[in-house]
Motif scaffolding. Structure first.
Motif, PDB file in Angstrom:
ATOM      1  N   ARG A 133       0.176  -1.053  -0.007  1.00 45.78           N
ATOM      2  CA  ARG A 133       0.010   0.042  -0.074  1.00 45.78           C
ATOM      3  C   ARG A 133       0.884   1.331  -0.151  1.00 45.78           C
ATOM      4  N   GLU A 134       1.873   1.496   0.989  1.00 44.45           N
ATOM      5  CA  GLU A 134       3.060   2.157   0.744  1.00 44.45           C
ATOM      6  C   GLU A 134       3.077   2.496  -0.242  1.00 44.45           C
ATOM      7  N   VAL A 135       3.785   2.252  -1.389  1.00 43.73           N
ATOM      8  CA  VAL A 135       4.252   1.857  -2.655  1.00 43.73           C
ATOM      9  C   VAL A 135       3.908   2.636  -3.510  1.00 43.73           C
ATOM     10  N   LEU A 136       2.212   1.741  -3.286  1.00 39.29           N
ATOM     11  CA  LEU A 136       1.319   1.670  -4.033  1.00 39.29           C
ATOM     12  C   LEU A 136       0.731   3.670  -4.011  1.00 39.29           C
ATOM     13  N   VAL A 137       0.563   3.893  -2.648  1.00 41.37           N
ATOM     14  CA  VAL A 137       0.764   6.067  -2.624  1.00 41.37           C
ATOM     15  C   VAL A 137       1.557   6.416  -3.643  1.00 41.37           C
ATOM     16  N   GLN A 138       3.097   5.920  -2.836  1.00 37.51           N
ATOM     17  CA  GLN A 138       3.653   6.591  -3.195  1.00 37.51           C
ATOM     18  C   GLN A 138       3.736   6.943  -5.032  1.00 37.51           C
ATOM     19  N   ILE A 139       3.719   6.065  -5.701  1.00 35.45           N
ATOM     20  CA  ILE A 139       3.237   6.195  -7.231  1.00 35.45           C
ATOM     21  C   ILE A 139       2.184   7.043  -7.460  1.00 35.45           C
ATOM     22  N   LEU A 140       1.171   7.376  -6.451  1.00 43.04           N
ATOM     23  CA  LEU A 140      -0.677   7.660  -7.158  1.00 43.04           C
ATOM     24  C   LEU A 140      -0.206   9.470  -7.156  1.00 43.04           C
ATOM     25  N   SER A 141       0.968   9.603  -5.919  1.00 39.70           N
ATOM     26  CA  SER A 141       1.432  10.963  -5.006  1.00 39.70           C
ATOM     27  C   SER A 141       1.995  12.005  -6.150  1.00 39.70           C
ATOM     28  N   PHE A 142       2.569  11.164  -7.387  1.00 40.46           N
ATOM     29  CA  PHE A 142       3.250  12.207  -8.326  1.00 40.46           C
ATOM     30  C   PHE A 142       2.039  12.216  -9.905  1.00 40.46           C
ATOM     31  N   MET A 143       0.564  11.539  -8.987  1.00 38.08           N
ATOM     32  CA  MET A 143      -0.441  12.773  -9.971  1.00 38.08           C
ATOM     33  C   MET A 143      -1.279  13.399  -9.249  1.00 38.08           C
ATOM     34  N   ASP A 144      -1.994  14.500 -10.274  1.00 36.65           N
ATOM     35  CA  ASP A 144      -1.968  15.509 -10.054  1.00 36.65           C
ATOM     36  C   ASP A 144      -3.877  15.289  -9.855  1.00 36.65           C
ATOM     37  N   ALA A 145      -4.953  16.515  -9.932  1.00 37.00           N
ATOM     38  CA  ALA A 145      -5.802  15.910  -9.324  1.00 37.00           C
ATOM     39  C   ALA A 145      -6.441  15.341 -10.742  1.00 37.00           C
ATOM     40  N   GLN A 146      -6.078  15.406 -11.701  1.00 38.63           N
ATOM     41  CA  GLN A 146      -7.329  15.188 -13.330  1.00 38.63           C
ATOM     42  C   GLN A 146      -6.312  13.675 -13.386  1.00 38.63           C
ATOM     43  N   GLY A 147      -4.755  13.580 -12.680  1.00 36.03           N
ATOM     44  CA  GLY A 147      -4.774  11.688 -12.946  1.00 36.03           C
ATOM     45  C   GLY A 147      -5.567  10.930 -11.909  1.00 36.03           C
ATOM     46  N   LEU A 148      -5.159  11.230 -10.873  1.00 36.64           N
ATOM     47  CA  LEU A 148      -6.126  10.995 -10.046  1.00 36.64           C
ATOM     48  C   LEU A 148      -7.415  10.595 -10.463  1.00 36.64           C
ATOM     49  N   LEU A 149      -8.204  11.523 -10.755  1.00 37.66           N
ATOM     50  CA  LEU A 149      -9.618  11.269 -11.624  1.00 37.66           C
ATOM     51  C   LEU A 149      -9.847  10.319 -12.912  1.00 37.66           C
ATOM     52  N   ALA A 150      -8.614  10.364 -13.622  1.00 27.55           N
ATOM     53  CA  ALA A 150      -8.944   9.297 -14.589  1.00 27.55           C
ATOM     54  C   ALA A 150      -8.145   7.900 -13.849  1.00 27.55           C
ATOM     55  N   ILE A 157      -8.912  21.606  -6.917  1.00 27.25           N
ATOM     56  CA  ILE A 157      -9.598  23.916  -6.306  1.00 27.25           C
ATOM     57  C   ILE A 157      -7.528  24.374  -6.609  1.00 27.25           C
ATOM     58  N   GLU A 158      -6.850  23.379  -5.571  1.00 29.30           N
ATOM     59  CA  GLU A 158      -5.041  23.488  -5.730  1.00 29.30           C
ATOM     60  C   GLU A 158      -4.927  23.127  -7.273  1.00 29.30           C
ATOM     61  N   ASP A 159      -5.154  22.885  -7.890  1.00 27.83           N
ATOM     62  CA  ASP A 159      -3.980  22.916  -9.435  1.00 27.83           C
ATOM     63  C   ASP A 159      -5.076  24.008 -10.387  1.00 27.83           C
ATOM     64  N   CYS A 160      -5.811  24.434 -10.237  1.00 30.32           N
ATOM     65  CA  CYS A 160      -6.914  24.876 -11.281  1.00 30.32           C
ATOM     66  C   CYS A 160      -5.861  26.479 -11.253  1.00 30.32           C
ATOM     67  N   GLY A 161      -4.724  26.774 -10.673  1.00 29.16           N
ATOM     68  CA  GLY A 161      -4.496  28.389 -10.391  1.00 29.16           C
ATOM     69  C   GLY A 161      -3.946  28.191 -11.933  1.00 29.16           C
ATOM     70  N   VAL A 162      -4.106  30.333 -12.245  1.00 30.59           N
ATOM     71  CA  VAL A 162      -3.646  30.463 -13.007  1.00 30.59           C
ATOM     72  C   VAL A 162      -2.750  32.092 -13.582  1.00 30.59           C
ATOM     73  N   GLY A 163      -2.146  31.779 -14.331  1.00 24.39           N
ATOM     74  CA  GLY A 163      -1.280  33.427 -14.133  1.00 24.39           C
ATOM     75  C   GLY A 163      -1.674  34.761 -14.736  1.00 24.39           C
ATOM     76  N   PHE A 164      -1.415  35.736 -14.961  1.00 22.24           N
ATOM     77  CA  PHE A 164      -1.810  36.558 -15.966  1.00 22.24           C
ATOM     78  C   PHE A 164      -1.101  37.503 -17.047  1.00 22.24           C
TER      79      PHE A 164
END
Length: 363
Positions: free
Chosen positions: A48-65, A115-122
């Motif tokens: 489980r710890e290894v699987l969580v570590q692998i998934l932690s490299f994904m953003d919200a869109q990747g986790l949803l996918a 929400i944390e991942d949808c920040g935009v620039g200027f």
């Protein structure tokens, strides 16, 4: 051959996604054998710890996918009593926002991470020059990089104003837009959204729908109810926006916009000094209002918008949200604001689809 028997044991059909692939596994007799393994089973068979570590490299869109692709990722994790993707999202959201991760309440952890991942620039982003602006130059915003680790991108207005600043992306490029700013200078400010047809006029947010006839003369008839919306600080004079609230130095303003809906969260400092008008002068008084103000504004969902703010002389802001696309790479990439803006969707795609349709509930 005990190890071979374990590896070659059949897995439940519900875990199968792709066809089986051959893997080389050494036997106890030191003779290589071909063993048929399911890719999904190989992944879910990791600790489980290894699987969580692998998934932690994904953003919200990747986790949803991945949660849509395989039911195993939607299974409840017994140690946390959360679905696996929710547990990973919770870990990432807490890392990104700390004790502020609960500010968007009654929402899943995956939504908070989204929400944390949808920040935009200027728009018109350009690093500030060390030399002062020459006389006669129209008001413009200066962008200054963080001066030390842990500091933030700083925005200052050079000139008198009013001057409009809008996001680089619109809801046509990205379904949800977010800014999180700290007011550091002049507290006469306005925040909201403006339609794409009005982003070039510095008074479009300030005068709201009162400018509608002007734009119709320049651009032709506007779409139904195509007008800016938002709020202004209590001391802003002449604003036609529908809502006012207290803004002081140190106030954190967060905007979350999608087609048809603007959500606003204002967090005021406990020791803030609110300014009041008295005989044409501003007088500071200790702020005694609520520490947190949140509200929502609905507008026409038939047109795309950009985030916007208006400020006057000595307007200044710190940018709390990280540069788009850099959250997983660390806060040391706060300087990456000048990277080209990248839309989430293809140019022919519309940002009209709601987050609910994309699998992220907004409750």
């Amino acid at each position: 051959m005990a190890s071979m028997d374990v590896l070659a044991a059949p897995f439940p059909k519900k875990q199968r996604i792709h066809g089986p692939v051959a893997a080389r596994v050494p036997s106890n007799n030191a003779v290589d054998a071909d063993v048929q393994l399911e890719p999904a089973s190989m992944l879910m068979g990791l600790p489980r710890e290894v699987l969580v570590q692998i998934l932690s490299f994904m953003d919200a869109q990747g986790l949803l996918a991945v949660s849509k692709v395989c039911k195993a990722f939607r299974a409840f994790d017994t140690s946390s009593n959360l679905r696996l993707v929710e547990y990973v999202a919770k870990t990432q959201a807490l890392t990104a926002a700390g004790d502020q991760s609960g500010r968007w309440r009654r929402r899943s952890w995956l939504t908070r991470l989204f929400i944390e991942d949808c920040g935009v620039g200027f728009s018109s982003f350009k690093w500030a020059s060390s030399s002062p602006a020459p006389a006669g130059v129209p008001p413009q915003y200066k962008f200054m990089p963080p001066s030390a680790p842990g500091s933030y991108l700083n925005i200052k207005l050079e000139g008198m104003g009013p001057k409009l600043l809008v996001s680089d992306l619109s809801t046509a490029d990205q379904p949800v837009l977010r800014w999180r700013l700290v007011v550091r200078g002049n507290t006469a400010v306005e925040f909201g959204v403006v339609p794409l047809s009005m982003v070039d006029d510095d008074k479009s947010l300030h005068k709201c729908h009162q400018e509608e006839k002007k734009f119709e003369r320049l651009l032709g008839p506007l779409l139904d109810a195509e007008r800016p919306t938002g709020f202004c600080s209590s001391i802003t004079v002449g604003s036609m926006l529908p809502f006012k609230t207290a803004i002081m130095k140190g106030s954190v303003v967060e905007l979350l916009a999608r087609r048809g809906r603007l959500e606003i969260l204002v967090q005021n400092p406990s020791d803030g000094q609110e300014l009041y008008w008295h005989n044409t002068r501003t007088v500071p008084k200790p702020y005694k209002g609520p520490r947190e103000v949140r509200f929502e504004q609905d507008f026409s969902p038939h047109h795309d918008v950009k985030l916007a703010l208006t400020s006057w002389a000595h307007g200044a802001f710190d940018v709390l949200h990280p540069a788009p696309g850099t959250r997983l790479l660390g806060q040391d990439l706060q300087r990456a604001w000048d990277r080209p803006a990248v839309a989430w969707r293809d140019g022919s795609s519309s940002g009209a689809s709601s987050s609910d349709e994309d699998g992220v509930g907004w409750g």
